[in-house]
Design a protein around this motif. Sequence first.
Motif, PDB file in Angstrom:
ATOM      1  N   ALA A 186       5.590 -10.145 -12.362  1.00  0.00           N
ATOM      2  CA  ALA A 186       6.884  -9.646 -11.888  1.00  0.00           C
ATOM      3  C   ALA A 186       6.740  -8.344 -11.122  1.00  0.00           C
ATOM      4  O   ALA A 186       7.467  -8.085 -10.165  1.00  0.00           O
ATOM      5  CB  ALA A 186       7.835  -9.458 -13.063  1.00  0.00           C
ATOM      6  N   VAL A 187       5.795  -7.498 -11.567  1.00  0.00           N
ATOM      7  CA  VAL A 187       5.539  -6.214 -10.910  1.00  0.00           C
ATOM      8  C   VAL A 187       4.192  -6.295 -10.201  1.00  0.00           C
ATOM      9  O   VAL A 187       3.187  -6.706 -10.802  1.00  0.00           O
ATOM     10  CB  VAL A 187       5.544  -5.056 -11.924  1.00  0.00           C
ATOM     11  CG1 VAL A 187       5.290  -3.729 -11.218  1.00  0.00           C
ATOM     12  CG2 VAL A 187       6.875  -5.006 -12.672  1.00  0.00           C
ATOM     13  N   ILE A 188       4.164  -5.916  -8.946  1.00  0.00           N
ATOM     14  CA  ILE A 188       2.956  -5.999  -8.122  1.00  0.00           C
ATOM     15  C   ILE A 188       2.254  -4.646  -8.101  1.00  0.00           C
ATOM     16  O   ILE A 188       2.871  -3.621  -7.796  1.00  0.00           O
ATOM     17  CB  ILE A 188       3.331  -6.447  -6.695  1.00  0.00           C
ATOM     18  CG1 ILE A 188       3.904  -7.875  -6.744  1.00  0.00           C
ATOM     19  CG2 ILE A 188       2.129  -6.379  -5.754  1.00  0.00           C
ATOM     20  CD1 ILE A 188       4.641  -8.279  -5.488  1.00  0.00           C
ATOM     21  N   HIS A 189       0.970  -4.643  -8.420  1.00  0.00           N
ATOM     22  CA  HIS A 189       0.206  -3.394  -8.495  1.00  0.00           C
ATOM     23  C   HIS A 189      -0.867  -3.279  -7.404  1.00  0.00           C
ATOM     24  O   HIS A 189      -1.392  -2.193  -7.175  1.00  0.00           O
ATOM     25  CB  HIS A 189      -0.458  -3.261  -9.867  1.00  0.00           C
ATOM     26  CG  HIS A 189       0.516  -3.216 -11.001  1.00  0.00           C
ATOM     27  ND1 HIS A 189       1.283  -2.110 -11.279  1.00  0.00           N
ATOM     28  CD2 HIS A 189       0.865  -4.156 -11.925  1.00  0.00           C
ATOM     29  CE1 HIS A 189       2.054  -2.348 -12.325  1.00  0.00           C
ATOM     30  NE2 HIS A 189       1.825  -3.589 -12.729  1.00  0.00           N
ATOM     31  N   ASP A 190      -1.191  -4.371  -6.752  1.00  0.00           N
ATOM     32  CA  ASP A 190      -2.233  -4.370  -5.723  1.00  0.00           C
ATOM     33  C   ASP A 190      -1.646  -3.828  -4.421  1.00  0.00           C
ATOM     34  O   ASP A 190      -0.786  -4.465  -3.787  1.00  0.00           O
ATOM     35  CB  ASP A 190      -2.751  -5.799  -5.527  1.00  0.00           C
ATOM     36  CG  ASP A 190      -3.924  -5.877  -4.561  1.00  0.00           C
ATOM     37  OD1 ASP A 190      -3.809  -5.335  -3.438  1.00  0.00           O
ATOM     38  OD2 ASP A 190      -4.947  -6.487  -4.918  1.00  0.00           O
ATOM     39  N   GLY A 230       0.165   3.052  -9.829  1.00  0.00           N
ATOM     40  CA  GLY A 230      -0.392   3.025  -8.490  1.00  0.00           C
ATOM     41  C   GLY A 230       0.648   3.171  -7.398  1.00  0.00           C
ATOM     42  O   GLY A 230       0.409   2.804  -6.243  1.00  0.00           O
ATOM     43  N   ALA A 231       1.811   3.738  -7.745  1.00  0.00           N
ATOM     44  CA  ALA A 231       2.938   3.818  -6.808  1.00  0.00           C
ATOM     45  C   ALA A 231       2.574   4.529  -5.507  1.00  0.00           C
ATOM     46  O   ALA A 231       3.006   4.101  -4.425  1.00  0.00           O
ATOM     47  CB  ALA A 231       4.121   4.528  -7.475  1.00  0.00           C
ATOM     48  N   ILE A 232       1.814   5.608  -5.591  1.00  0.00           N
ATOM     49  CA  ILE A 232       1.509   6.379  -4.379  1.00  0.00           C
ATOM     50  C   ILE A 232       0.628   5.568  -3.440  1.00  0.00           C
ATOM     51  O   ILE A 232       0.866   5.532  -2.223  1.00  0.00           O
ATOM     52  CB  ILE A 232       0.830   7.716  -4.741  1.00  0.00           C
ATOM     53  CG1 ILE A 232       1.674   8.504  -5.746  1.00  0.00           C
ATOM     54  CG2 ILE A 232       0.598   8.536  -3.482  1.00  0.00           C
ATOM     55  CD1 ILE A 232       3.106   8.739  -5.317  1.00  0.00           C
ATOM     56  N   ASN A 233      -0.369   4.884  -3.982  1.00  0.00           N
ATOM     57  CA  ASN A 233      -1.224   4.043  -3.137  1.00  0.00           C
ATOM     58  C   ASN A 233      -0.437   2.902  -2.511  1.00  0.00           C
ATOM     59  O   ASN A 233      -0.642   2.563  -1.335  1.00  0.00           O
ATOM     60  CB  ASN A 233      -2.395   3.478  -3.955  1.00  0.00           C
ATOM     61  CG  ASN A 233      -3.443   4.523  -4.269  1.00  0.00           C
ATOM     62  OD1 ASN A 233      -3.566   5.511  -3.557  1.00  0.00           O
ATOM     63  ND2 ASN A 233      -4.193   4.319  -5.337  1.00  0.00           N
TER      64      ASN A 233
END
Length: 252
Positions: A186-190, A230-233
């Motif tokens: 549901a949440v994307i981190h890549d 990883g929000a900033i990236n």
Amino acid sequence: MSKTLDLNADMGESFGSWTKGDDAALLDVVSSANVACGFHAGDWDVMADTMAKALANGVGIGAHPGFPDLHGFGRQRMSFSHASLARLVQYQLGAAQAMVKAAGGRLRHLKLHGALANMCSEDEAMARACYEAALAVEPDLIIMVLAGTAQQRAAEALGCKMACEIFADRAYNDDATLVDRSLPGAVIHDADYAATRIADMVEAGAIIAESGHKIPTQIDTICLHGDTAGAINIAKSVRAELERRGVRIQPL
């Protein structure tokens, strides 16, 4: 692709000595800030500090009202009458208006948070109650809506200023609603995947659901959640890929 878009992020979600996200770093990337109003997160000091930094960076400021749910970060569903819901939104909007005026700026938009936003994406009458309440206080507000949902239909019916939003770090169902956070993927981190995916949506003029289904929609702004790992990236990658494809970033 030649297009102008806004990049927004939810922020001001720290509380007292507890810190949530890296707002200062996000404010170097985004063009609009949705500032928590003290109900699901944030407090008067956090609001003032976040707004001052946003103004210094030339970032547009919006109110980000949610349910009175500090414990659940506004992500627990709650039940209110439409009349009470209207006052809930107006109370938080008033706080945001006062704080941004004290900081020397003005409030540009309103975006609902968390469970309140999700419920309004399913229930047009509920969304309309929230938006009518906000517009009664500030008729020139831009209402930021989840593109392709009941939120958009409510704003269109009201004939108000509107910005249609898609999410860089959230997966979609076939009806343009967001996949529940409790579900895998549901949440994307890549960051690279998020950037390519969102740029593809902008080029297609459509939300691309997890199934591959395309939902044609107006796209005015892209959300980058400040509390995602990883929000900033993710934010930097999304902005870089959009600009590489010819998109110009500017506030609403």
